[in-house]
Design an enzyme around this catalytic site. Structure first.
Site, PDB file in Angstrom:
ATOM      1  N   ASP A 191       0.861  -1.177   0.000  1.00 41.36           N
ATOM      2  CA  ASP A 191       0.000   0.000   0.000  1.00 41.36           C
ATOM      3  C   ASP A 191       0.903   1.234   0.000  1.00 41.36           C
ATOM      4  O   ASP A 191       1.689   1.431   0.932  1.00 41.36           O
ATOM      5  CB  ASP A 191      -0.861  -0.049   1.273  1.00 41.36           C
ATOM      6  CG  ASP A 191      -1.751   1.156   1.436  1.00 41.36           C
ATOM      7  OD1 ASP A 191      -1.586   2.165   0.713  1.00 41.36           O
ATOM      8  OD2 ASP A 191      -2.635   1.093   2.318  1.00 41.36           O
ATOM      9  N   ASN A 236      -7.394  12.218 -11.116  1.00 43.95           N
ATOM     10  CA  ASN A 236      -8.224  12.458 -12.303  1.00 43.95           C
ATOM     11  C   ASN A 236      -8.106  13.930 -12.688  1.00 43.95           C
ATOM     12  O   ASN A 236      -7.675  14.756 -11.883  1.00 43.95           O
ATOM     13  CB  ASN A 236      -9.674  12.054 -12.032  1.00 43.95           C
ATOM     14  CG  ASN A 236     -10.217  12.721 -10.781  1.00 43.95           C
ATOM     15  OD1 ASN A 236     -10.397  13.938 -10.731  1.00 43.95           O
ATOM     16  ND2 ASN A 236     -10.455  11.934  -9.746  1.00 43.95           N
ATOM     17  N   ASP A 283      -6.505   6.984  -5.353  1.00 45.77           N
ATOM     18  CA  ASP A 283      -6.791   8.376  -5.015  1.00 45.77           C
ATOM     19  C   ASP A 283      -7.597   8.454  -3.709  1.00 45.77           C
ATOM     20  O   ASP A 283      -7.294   9.265  -2.830  1.00 45.77           O
ATOM     21  CB  ASP A 283      -7.567   9.002  -6.182  1.00 45.77           C
ATOM     22  CG  ASP A 283      -7.719  10.503  -6.041  1.00 45.77           C
ATOM     23  OD1 ASP A 283      -6.678  11.168  -5.910  1.00 45.77           O
ATOM     24  OD2 ASP A 283      -8.856  10.984  -6.053  1.00 45.77           O
ATOM     25  N   SER A 302      -3.027   4.214 -14.176  1.00 44.09           N
ATOM     26  CA  SER A 302      -4.000   3.888 -15.247  1.00 44.09           C
ATOM     27  C   SER A 302      -4.425   2.430 -15.351  1.00 44.09           C
ATOM     28  O   SER A 302      -5.293   2.117 -16.161  1.00 44.09           O
ATOM     29  CB  SER A 302      -3.513   4.337 -16.640  1.00 44.09           C
ATOM     30  OG  SER A 302      -3.756   5.715 -16.842  1.00 44.09           O
ATOM     31  N   THR A 303      -3.810   1.522 -14.571  1.00 43.34           N
ATOM     32  CA  THR A 303      -4.154   0.104 -14.775  1.00 43.34           C
ATOM     33  C   THR A 303      -5.316  -0.365 -13.902  1.00 43.34           C
ATOM     34  O   THR A 303      -5.634  -1.550 -13.878  1.00 43.34           O
ATOM     35  CB  THR A 303      -2.943  -0.826 -14.547  1.00 43.34           C
ATOM     36  OG1 THR A 303      -2.537  -0.723 -13.177  1.00 43.34           O
ATOM     37  CG2 THR A 303      -1.793  -0.460 -15.449  1.00 43.34           C
TER      38      THR A 303
HETATM   39  P1  ADP Z   1      -6.400   4.626 -12.468  1.00 35.76           P
HETATM   40  O1  ADP Z   1      -7.702   5.382 -12.435  1.00 35.76           O
HETATM   41  O2  ADP Z   1      -5.225   5.495 -12.894  1.00 35.76           O
HETATM   42  O3  ADP Z   1      -6.502   3.353 -13.216  1.00 35.76           O
HETATM   43  P2  ADP Z   1      -6.633   3.245  -9.875  1.00 35.76           P
HETATM   44  O4  ADP Z   1      -6.551   3.869  -8.546  1.00 35.76           O
HETATM   45  O5  ADP Z   1      -7.949   2.690 -10.295  1.00 35.76           O
HETATM   46  O6  ADP Z   1      -6.078   4.348 -10.928  1.00 35.76           O
HETATM   47  O7  ADP Z   1      -5.578   2.076  -9.979  1.00 35.76           O
HETATM   48  C1  ADP Z   1      -4.212   2.241 -10.247  1.00 35.76           C
HETATM   49  C2  ADP Z   1      -3.443   1.113  -9.575  1.00 35.76           C
HETATM   50  O8  ADP Z   1      -3.260   1.456  -8.199  1.00 35.76           O
HETATM   51  C3  ADP Z   1      -4.132  -0.244  -9.569  1.00 35.76           C
HETATM   52  O9  ADP Z   1      -3.152  -1.236  -9.811  1.00 35.76           O
HETATM   53  C4  ADP Z   1      -4.673  -0.363  -8.142  1.00 35.76           C
HETATM   54  O10 ADP Z   1      -4.763  -1.725  -7.734  1.00 35.76           O
HETATM   55  C5  ADP Z   1      -3.566   0.331  -7.403  1.00 35.76           C
HETATM   56  N1  ADP Z   1      -3.866   0.781  -6.036  1.00 35.76           N
HETATM   57  C6  ADP Z   1      -5.046   1.018  -5.437  1.00 35.76           C
HETATM   58  N2  ADP Z   1      -4.865   1.415  -4.167  1.00 35.76           N
HETATM   59  C7  ADP Z   1      -3.520   1.431  -3.944  1.00 35.76           C
HETATM   60  C8  ADP Z   1      -2.666   1.714  -2.837  1.00 35.76           C
HETATM   61  N3  ADP Z   1      -3.169   2.098  -1.661  1.00 35.76           N
HETATM   62  N4  ADP Z   1      -1.320   1.588  -2.999  1.00 35.76           N
HETATM   63  C9  ADP Z   1      -0.786   1.208  -4.186  1.00 35.76           C
HETATM   64  N5  ADP Z   1      -1.535   0.926  -5.270  1.00 35.76           N
HETATM   65  C10 ADP Z   1      -2.864   1.025  -5.157  1.00 35.76           C
END
Ligand code: ADP
Length: 181
Positions: A17, A31, A41, A128-129
């Site tokens: 995390d 965004n 976010d 973005s993934t």
């Molecule tokens: P985007 O809208 O750019 O795709 P997301 O937040 O949906 O952004 O996801 C981007 C990546 O961050 C995904 O691989 C998601 O699993 C990951 N993610 C979500 N929460 C955390 C966190 N607390 N720490 C690290 N990665 C995270």
């Protein structure tokens, strides 16, 4: 997994995390509206507290939206960092719409903000993934190559870049990409 460049810069991959790993700057996948969203976010705003949101409000009032491929800096509130760099990734729509250039530009925008602030340790998520739908196998090499290229430049302040990958599938995709560096 990690890669040490001949100039002593380090690129590391960890699973976890991003809000709990200390760094000088933590990058967020934000965004364009710079308003709190889901995914990472949401986690950054929950852990960082309202100070980050207030700063984003004033940035939005002054400069408007943040276009995909760019990033803005705030302080980090309660997070274990000095700054958060809010990067806006591309929404994936097939791959033929400059998504890879926009994605690379996100990472470079964060690294440029880092250099301006003399940041030594910066952490990145997989931009973005998640909600934005960029396929992992395509996004990982773009992310890794862009950051690796920046680290080979001796005039960057960044000594260590860490990708903090939330789940095993993401970590594995980035490990495959790093193995090709
Ligand atoms: P985007 O809208 O750019 O795709 P997301 O937040 O949906 O952004 O996801 C981007 C990546 O961050 C995904 O691989 C998601 O699993 C990951 N993610 C979500 N929460 C955390 C966190 N607390 N720490 C690290 N990665 C995270």
């Amino acid at each position: 997994m990690q890669h040490l460049f001949p100039n002593g810069r380090l690129l590391r991959l960890v699973q976890g995390d991003i809000t709990t790993l200390p760094a000088d700057a933590i990058c967020n996948a934000a965004n364009s509206a710079l308003r709190p969203g889901g995914g990472i976010d949401g986690s950054i705003h929950r852990a960082g507290g309202p100070a980050i949101l207030h700063e984003l409000d004033s940035i939005r009032k002054k400069n408007g939206a943040c276009p995909p491929g760019s990033a803005v800096a705030t302080t980090a509130g309660n997070l274990p960092a000095r700054y958060v760099f809010h990067a806006v990734g591309p929404v994936y729509s097939g791959g033929g719409n400059s998504e890879s250039q926009v994605l690379a530009s996100c990472y470079r925008a964060c690294l440029a903000l880092a250099d301006e602030r003399k940041v030594q340790r910066i952490s990145f998520p997989s931009i973005s993934t998640g909600i934005y739908g960029y396929p992992l196998e395509e996004a990982a090499p773009v992310a890794i190559e862009t950051v690796a290229e920046w680290l080979t430049e001796n005039d960057t302040s960044v000594k260590e870049a860490i990708f903090v990958l939330f789940d095993e599938a993401t970590r594995r995709a980035y490990e495959r990409a790093l193995a090709d560096v």
